[in-house]
Design an enzyme around this catalytic site. Structure first.
Site, PDB file in Angstrom:
ATOM      1  N   ASP A   9     -36.738  53.922   4.335  1.00 58.35           N
ATOM      2  CA  ASP A   9     -36.165  54.726   5.409  1.00 58.35           C
ATOM      3  C   ASP A   9     -35.421  53.744   6.332  1.00 58.35           C
ATOM      4  O   ASP A   9     -35.589  52.531   6.215  1.00 58.35           O
ATOM      5  CB  ASP A   9     -37.312  55.429   6.149  1.00 58.35           C
ATOM      6  N   ASP A  11     -34.190  54.450  10.273  1.00 61.42           N
ATOM      7  CA  ASP A  11     -34.558  54.461  11.696  1.00 61.42           C
ATOM      8  C   ASP A  11     -36.069  54.415  11.862  1.00 61.42           C
ATOM      9  O   ASP A  11     -36.789  55.260  11.326  1.00 61.42           O
ATOM     10  CB  ASP A  11     -33.981  55.705  12.378  1.00 61.42           C
TER      11      ASP A  11
HETATM   12  C1  XBP Z   1     -33.918  59.324  11.848  1.00 62.61           C
HETATM   13  C2  XBP Z   1     -33.234  60.486  12.350  1.00 62.61           C
HETATM   14  C3  XBP Z   1     -31.803  60.438  12.627  1.00 62.61           C
HETATM   15  C4  XBP Z   1     -31.377  59.631  13.842  1.00 62.61           C
HETATM   16  C5  XBP Z   1     -30.015  60.080  14.291  1.00 62.61           C
HETATM   17  O1  XBP Z   1     -33.472  58.998  10.559  1.00 62.61           O
HETATM   18  O2  XBP Z   1     -33.832  61.533  12.480  1.00 62.61           O
HETATM   19  O3  XBP Z   1     -31.421  61.754  12.832  1.00 62.61           O
HETATM   20  O4  XBP Z   1     -32.277  59.836  14.922  1.00 62.61           O
HETATM   21  O5  XBP Z   1     -29.073  59.934  13.291  1.00 62.61           O
HETATM   22  P1  XBP Z   1     -34.399  58.204   9.456  1.00 62.61           P
HETATM   23  P2  XBP Z   1     -27.767  60.893  13.192  1.00 62.61           P
HETATM   24  O6  XBP Z   1     -34.502  59.149   8.276  1.00 62.61           O
HETATM   25  O7  XBP Z   1     -33.626  56.945   9.114  1.00 62.61           O
HETATM   26  O8  XBP Z   1     -35.719  57.889  10.078  1.00 62.61           O
HETATM   27  O9  XBP Z   1     -27.357  61.234  14.584  1.00 62.61           O
HETATM   28  O10 XBP Z   1     -26.739  60.054  12.463  1.00 62.61           O
HETATM   29  O11 XBP Z   1     -28.169  62.117  12.409  1.00 62.61           O
HETATM   30 MG    MG Z   2     -37.533  57.003  10.237  1.00 58.95          MG
END
Ligand code: XBP
Ligand code: MG
Length: 261
Positions: A9, A11
Site C-alpha cells: 500500500d 499512504d
Molecule cells: C489512502 C487514501 C487516499 C489518499 C488520497 O490511499 O485513502 O485516498 O488519502 O488520495 P492508500 P487521492 O490506499 O495508499 O492507503 O486524493 O489521490 O484519492
Molecule cells: Mg494506506
C-alpha cells in the site's frame, strides 16, 4: 509456497503522507473559494472513505449538505487541484519512508521477489512520493502499480489487489501484502492475501483482526519494531528471508507465532 511478490500500500504504509494529503485538500478548498477546513479529528473520520473524490463527496453529504448542489459538479476539478498541490508539497516537504521500508525494498532487489503497489491514491501521487524518497529510479523498482481509479471499486474492495495479482500472473498464496489500515487489510484479505499491518498515525485504532501480523513498523537491525499481534519476526525486523519462511509455511501457527530461536 514460494514467495513471488510483495504488494505495498502507499499512504500510511510506505510513508506517513496523510498530513500532506490533508494540507493539500484544505489548500484546494480555499483556492476554489470554499471555507471548508478538515482538522485532524475530522480527517481521521473521513479517512474511512478511501479515495479523495469519494471523500469529498462523503464530506459534502455528511457535513455540508447546504453546499452539495453547488460543489458536487466541481469535485473532479477540486480533486485535480488537490493532486497538483499534493505533488508540490511532496516535492518540497520533509517526507520520508517509514522505518524498514527502504531497507526491505533494497533487500528484495537481489532476491527474485517482485514488488508491486495497490493503492487508492492517484498515480501522480505515487510517482511524486517514490521520486522524492527513492530518487528518479524509485518508480522502476515496482513492476506493477495499480492506483486510484484503475480499480473499479476502491479499498476495502479487493479490486486493486486482484488486478495486481493478475498482472503479476501469480496466485494470492504466492504473495504477501503490506498495509496500514483496516480498509487496506480487508481489501487484501478479500483478495486471498496474507497481510502484514503496520498501523500509522491515523490508523492506530483500526481493527486489524484480518491481518496475519500486526507490528509497529518493518523494523531496522539497529531499531527493532514492536510486535503487536500475530506472526512475529526475528530480532524485530521484517526481512526477505523471514517473509519467504512465512510464505513457505502457508499458514500461521495456532497462536499466530513462529519459533525463530
Ligand atoms: C489512502 C487514501 C487516499 C489518499 C488520497 O490511499 O485513502 O485516498 O488519502 O488520495 P492508500 P487521492 O490506499 O495508499 O492507503 O486524493 O489521490 O484519492
Ligand atoms: Mg494506506
Amino acid at each position: 509456497m514460494k514467495l513471488q511478490a510483495l504488494i505495498f500500500d502507499v499512504d500510511g504504509t510506505l510513508a506517513e503522507t496523510e498530513e500532506f494529503h490533508r494540507a493539500a485538500f484544505n489548500q484546494a478548498f480555499a483556492r476554489v473559494g470554499f471555507n471548508w477546513n478538515w482538522d485532524r479529528e475530522l480527517y481521521k473520520e473521513l479517512l474511512k472513505v478511501t479515495g479523495g473524490k469519494e471523500r469529498i463527496l462523503h464530506y459534502l453529504r455528511q457535513f455540508r449538505p447546504e453546499d452539495l448542489d453547488r460543489a458536487e459538479p466541481q469535485i473532479a476539478h477540486i480533486h485535480r487541484l488537490k493532486t497538483q498541490i499534493y505533488g508540490e508539497i511532496i516535492q518540497q516537504g520533509p517526507v520520508e519512508l517509514r522505518p524498514g521500508v527502504s531497507r526491505l525494498i533494497a533487500e528484495v532487489q537481489s532476491s527474485g521477489v517482485r514488488l508491486a503497489i495497490a493503492t487508492t491514491t492517484s498515480l501522480n501521487n505515487v510517482h511524486a512520493l517514490l521520486e522524492r524518497t527513492l530518487g528518479a529510479p524509485g518508480i522502476e523498482l515496482f513492476q506493477i502499480i495499480v492506483a486510484g481509479d484503475e480499480a473499479p471499486a476502491k479499498k476495502p474492495s479487493p479490486d486493486a489487489f486482484e488486478i495486481a495479482l493478475k498482472r503479476l500472473n501469480i496466485s494470492s498464496s504466492e504473495c504477501i501484502a503490506l498495509e496500514d489500515s483496516a480498509n487496506g487489510v480487508m481489501a487484501a484479505q478479500s483478495a486471498g492475501l496474507k497481510v502484514i499491518a503496520t498501523p500509522g498515525i491515523y490508523t492506530a485504532d483500526d481493527n486489524f483482526a484480518g491481518a496475519s501480523s500486526v507490528i509497529s513498523d518493518l523494523g531496522e537491525p539497529h531499531r527493532p519494531h514492536q510486535h503487536i499481534s500475530g506472526w512475529d519476526w526475528p530480532q524485530g525486523v521484517v526481512t526477505v528471508a523471514a517473509l519467504q519462511e512465512r510464505a513457505s509455511q502457508g499458514r500461521a501457527g495456532p497462536d499466530g507465532r513462529a519459533d525463530w530461536a
